[in-house]
Write a protein that holds these residues in place. Structure first.
Motif, PDB file in Angstrom:
ATOM      1  N   SER A 154       0.760  -1.090   0.193  1.00  0.00           N
ATOM      2  CA  SER A 154      -0.088  -0.016  -0.001  1.00  0.00           C
ATOM      3  C   SER A 154       1.035   1.185   0.095  1.00  0.00           C
ATOM      4  O   SER A 154       0.430   2.318  -0.474  1.00  0.00           O
ATOM      5  CB  SER A 154      -1.167   0.154   1.181  1.00  0.00           C
ATOM      6  OG  SER A 154      -0.135   0.157   2.333  1.00  0.00           O
ATOM      7  N   ASN A 155       2.117   1.017   0.248  1.00  0.00           N
ATOM      8  CA  ASN A 155       2.956   2.337   0.349  1.00  0.00           C
ATOM      9  C   ASN A 155       4.041   2.271  -0.765  1.00  0.00           C
ATOM     10  O   ASN A 155       4.991   3.097  -0.645  1.00  0.00           O
ATOM     11  CB  ASN A 155       3.680   2.268   1.654  1.00  0.00           C
ATOM     12  CG  ASN A 155       2.839   2.817   2.893  1.00  0.00           C
ATOM     13  OD1 ASN A 155       1.721   3.736   2.502  1.00  0.00           O
ATOM     14  ND2 ASN A 155       2.919   2.181   3.949  1.00  0.00           N
ATOM     15  N   PHE A 178       4.968   3.722  -4.346  1.00  0.00           N
ATOM     16  CA  PHE A 178       4.719   4.857  -5.128  1.00  0.00           C
ATOM     17  C   PHE A 178       5.682   5.285  -5.721  1.00  0.00           C
ATOM     18  O   PHE A 178       6.875   4.945  -5.688  1.00  0.00           O
ATOM     19  CB  PHE A 178       3.739   5.661  -4.225  1.00  0.00           C
ATOM     20  CG  PHE A 178       4.521   6.742  -3.299  1.00  0.00           C
ATOM     21  CD1 PHE A 178       5.405   7.616  -3.382  1.00  0.00           C
ATOM     22  CD2 PHE A 178       4.771   5.861  -2.105  1.00  0.00           C
ATOM     23  CE1 PHE A 178       6.096   8.225  -2.518  1.00  0.00           C
ATOM     24  CE2 PHE A 178       5.385   6.295  -0.961  1.00  0.00           C
ATOM     25  CZ  PHE A 178       6.047   7.742  -1.268  1.00  0.00           C
ATOM     26  N   VAL A 229       6.938   9.171  -7.127  1.00  0.00           N
ATOM     27  CA  VAL A 229       6.653  10.648  -7.123  1.00  0.00           C
ATOM     28  C   VAL A 229       6.605  11.438  -8.354  1.00  0.00           C
ATOM     29  O   VAL A 229       7.692  11.098  -9.195  1.00  0.00           O
ATOM     30  CB  VAL A 229       7.462  11.505  -6.077  1.00  0.00           C
ATOM     31  CG1 VAL A 229       7.063  12.984  -6.087  1.00  0.00           C
ATOM     32  CG2 VAL A 229       7.440  10.784  -4.674  1.00  0.00           C
ATOM     33  N   LEU A 265       3.430   8.289   1.456  1.00  0.00           N
ATOM     34  CA  LEU A 265       2.451   8.471   0.608  1.00  0.00           C
ATOM     35  C   LEU A 265       1.275   9.240   1.243  1.00  0.00           C
ATOM     36  O   LEU A 265       0.646  10.418   0.408  1.00  0.00           O
ATOM     37  CB  LEU A 265       1.565   7.053   0.151  1.00  0.00           C
ATOM     38  CG  LEU A 265       0.486   7.034  -0.825  1.00  0.00           C
ATOM     39  CD1 LEU A 265       0.957   7.670  -2.176  1.00  0.00           C
ATOM     40  CD2 LEU A 265      -0.059   5.596  -0.774  1.00  0.00           C
ATOM     41  N   GLN A 268       0.090  12.879  -0.398  1.00  0.00           N
ATOM     42  CA  GLN A 268      -1.057  13.267  -1.024  1.00  0.00           C
ATOM     43  C   GLN A 268      -1.688  14.552  -0.392  1.00  0.00           C
ATOM     44  O   GLN A 268      -2.413  15.192  -0.951  1.00  0.00           O
ATOM     45  CB  GLN A 268      -1.843  11.734  -1.029  1.00  0.00           C
ATOM     46  CG  GLN A 268      -1.538  10.708  -2.008  1.00  0.00           C
ATOM     47  CD  GLN A 268      -2.231   9.638  -1.638  1.00  0.00           C
ATOM     48  OE1 GLN A 268      -2.887   9.236  -0.567  1.00  0.00           O
ATOM     49  NE2 GLN A 268      -2.374   8.785  -2.510  1.00  0.00           N
ATOM     50  N   VAL A 304       1.285  11.538  -7.204  1.00  0.00           N
ATOM     51  CA  VAL A 304       2.141  10.460  -6.965  1.00  0.00           C
ATOM     52  C   VAL A 304       1.440   9.290  -7.854  1.00  0.00           C
ATOM     53  O   VAL A 304       0.094   9.254  -7.938  1.00  0.00           O
ATOM     54  CB  VAL A 304       2.197   9.680  -5.530  1.00  0.00           C
ATOM     55  CG1 VAL A 304       2.916  10.959  -4.477  1.00  0.00           C
ATOM     56  CG2 VAL A 304       0.705   9.933  -4.766  1.00  0.00           C
ATOM     57  N   PHE A 305       2.169   8.105  -8.319  1.00  0.00           N
ATOM     58  CA  PHE A 305       1.698   7.157  -8.917  1.00  0.00           C
ATOM     59  C   PHE A 305       1.770   6.227  -8.034  1.00  0.00           C
ATOM     60  O   PHE A 305       2.561   5.439  -7.716  1.00  0.00           O
ATOM     61  CB  PHE A 305       2.604   6.899 -10.083  1.00  0.00           C
ATOM     62  CG  PHE A 305       2.183   5.589 -11.124  1.00  0.00           C
ATOM     63  CD1 PHE A 305       1.155   5.659 -11.784  1.00  0.00           C
ATOM     64  CD2 PHE A 305       2.849   4.597 -11.022  1.00  0.00           C
ATOM     65  CE1 PHE A 305       0.601   5.023 -12.681  1.00  0.00           C
ATOM     66  CE2 PHE A 305       2.413   3.498 -11.827  1.00  0.00           C
ATOM     67  CZ  PHE A 305       1.419   3.518 -12.762  1.00  0.00           C
ATOM     68  N   ALA A 306       0.464   5.619  -7.256  1.00  0.00           N
ATOM     69  CA  ALA A 306       0.344   4.803  -6.248  1.00  0.00           C
ATOM     70  C   ALA A 306       0.221   3.301  -6.767  1.00  0.00           C
ATOM     71  O   ALA A 306      -0.954   2.868  -6.715  1.00  0.00           O
ATOM     72  CB  ALA A 306      -0.726   5.199  -5.259  1.00  0.00           C
ATOM     73  N   TYR A 307       1.093   2.707  -7.194  1.00  0.00           N
ATOM     74  CA  TYR A 307       0.960   1.429  -7.865  1.00  0.00           C
ATOM     75  C   TYR A 307       0.510   0.474  -6.780  1.00  0.00           C
ATOM     76  O   TYR A 307       0.160  -0.585  -7.144  1.00  0.00           O
ATOM     77  CB  TYR A 307       1.969   1.181  -8.871  1.00  0.00           C
ATOM     78  CG  TYR A 307       3.465   0.924  -8.390  1.00  0.00           C
ATOM     79  CD1 TYR A 307       3.783  -0.192  -7.795  1.00  0.00           C
ATOM     80  CD2 TYR A 307       4.320   2.075  -8.141  1.00  0.00           C
ATOM     81  CE1 TYR A 307       5.139  -0.432  -7.336  1.00  0.00           C
ATOM     82  CE2 TYR A 307       5.406   2.087  -7.691  1.00  0.00           C
ATOM     83  CZ  TYR A 307       5.946   0.585  -7.206  1.00  0.00           C
ATOM     84  OH  TYR A 307       7.210   0.412  -6.602  1.00  0.00           O
ATOM     85  N   GLY A 308       1.250   0.655  -5.628  1.00  0.00           N
ATOM     86  CA  GLY A 308       1.047  -0.365  -4.601  1.00  0.00           C
ATOM     87  C   GLY A 308      -0.440  -0.550  -4.259  1.00  0.00           C
ATOM     88  O   GLY A 308      -1.092  -1.461  -3.719  1.00  0.00           O
ATOM     89  N   ASN A 309      -1.221   0.584  -4.286  1.00  0.00           N
ATOM     90  CA  ASN A 309      -2.625   0.578  -3.984  1.00  0.00           C
ATOM     91  C   ASN A 309      -3.139  -0.399  -4.907  1.00  0.00           C
ATOM     92  O   ASN A 309      -4.268  -1.119  -4.761  1.00  0.00           O
ATOM     93  CB  ASN A 309      -3.289   2.025  -4.034  1.00  0.00           C
ATOM     94  CG  ASN A 309      -3.777   2.376  -2.939  1.00  0.00           C
ATOM     95  OD1 ASN A 309      -4.097   1.594  -1.998  1.00  0.00           O
ATOM     96  ND2 ASN A 309      -4.395   3.606  -2.732  1.00  0.00           N
TER      97      ASN A 309
END
Length: 142
Positions: free
Chosen positions: A55-56, A58, A60, A72, A76, A82-87
């Protein structure tokens, strides 16, 4: 008045009510699956892959203002893109688990359904030669 009557009939039909109940149950079930993935599965997966917290994860995409921690949530809140690919990984795992659970449930429901006994097969049509032989036989017996 006609449109209101039609709407009332539509809204109280069994299928609409069943759908509403399904959506409510699905929402609650989705929260359970989210918790299973977030609290039970992802920590184990993260530990196997080097104690990662998906979840963390990402990247920038903008400049980080001075004094903003590189987390993250902090980025935010500061409005940094941010590109939060973990989410996304977490949501994809949630979906996969939910789809698998629904597959297993449907498979079990189908297995438990009583299947109607198969109708006995119709006897094969008697060939014309046999019918003619029977007719001859019956005439000879008279």
């Amino acid at each position: 008045m006609g449109m209101m009557q039609e709407f009332r009939e539509f809204a109280v039909k069994g299928n609409v009510i069943d759908l509403a109940v399904g959506v409510i149950i699905g929402g609650a079930f989705g929260k359970i699956v989210d918790s299973v993935v977030k609290d039970l599965i992802m920590p184990v997966v993260g530990m196997v892959f080097g104690k990662l917290d998906f979840s963390n994860l990402f990247v920038v995409l903008g400049d980080i203002p001075a004094g903003v921690p590189r987390t993250l949530t902090a980025l935010q809140e500061a409005g940094v893109p941010v590109f939060a690919y973990g989410n996304f990984i977490t949501v994809a795992v949630n979906f996969t688990i939910l789809a698998f659970i629904i597959f297993i449930m449907i498979k079990q429901i189908n297995r438990l359904k009583r299947q109607a006994p198969a109708a006995p097969p119709e006897p094969a049509a008697t060939p014309e030669e046999v019918l003619l032989l029977r007719e001859i036989r019956d005439q000879l017996r008279r």
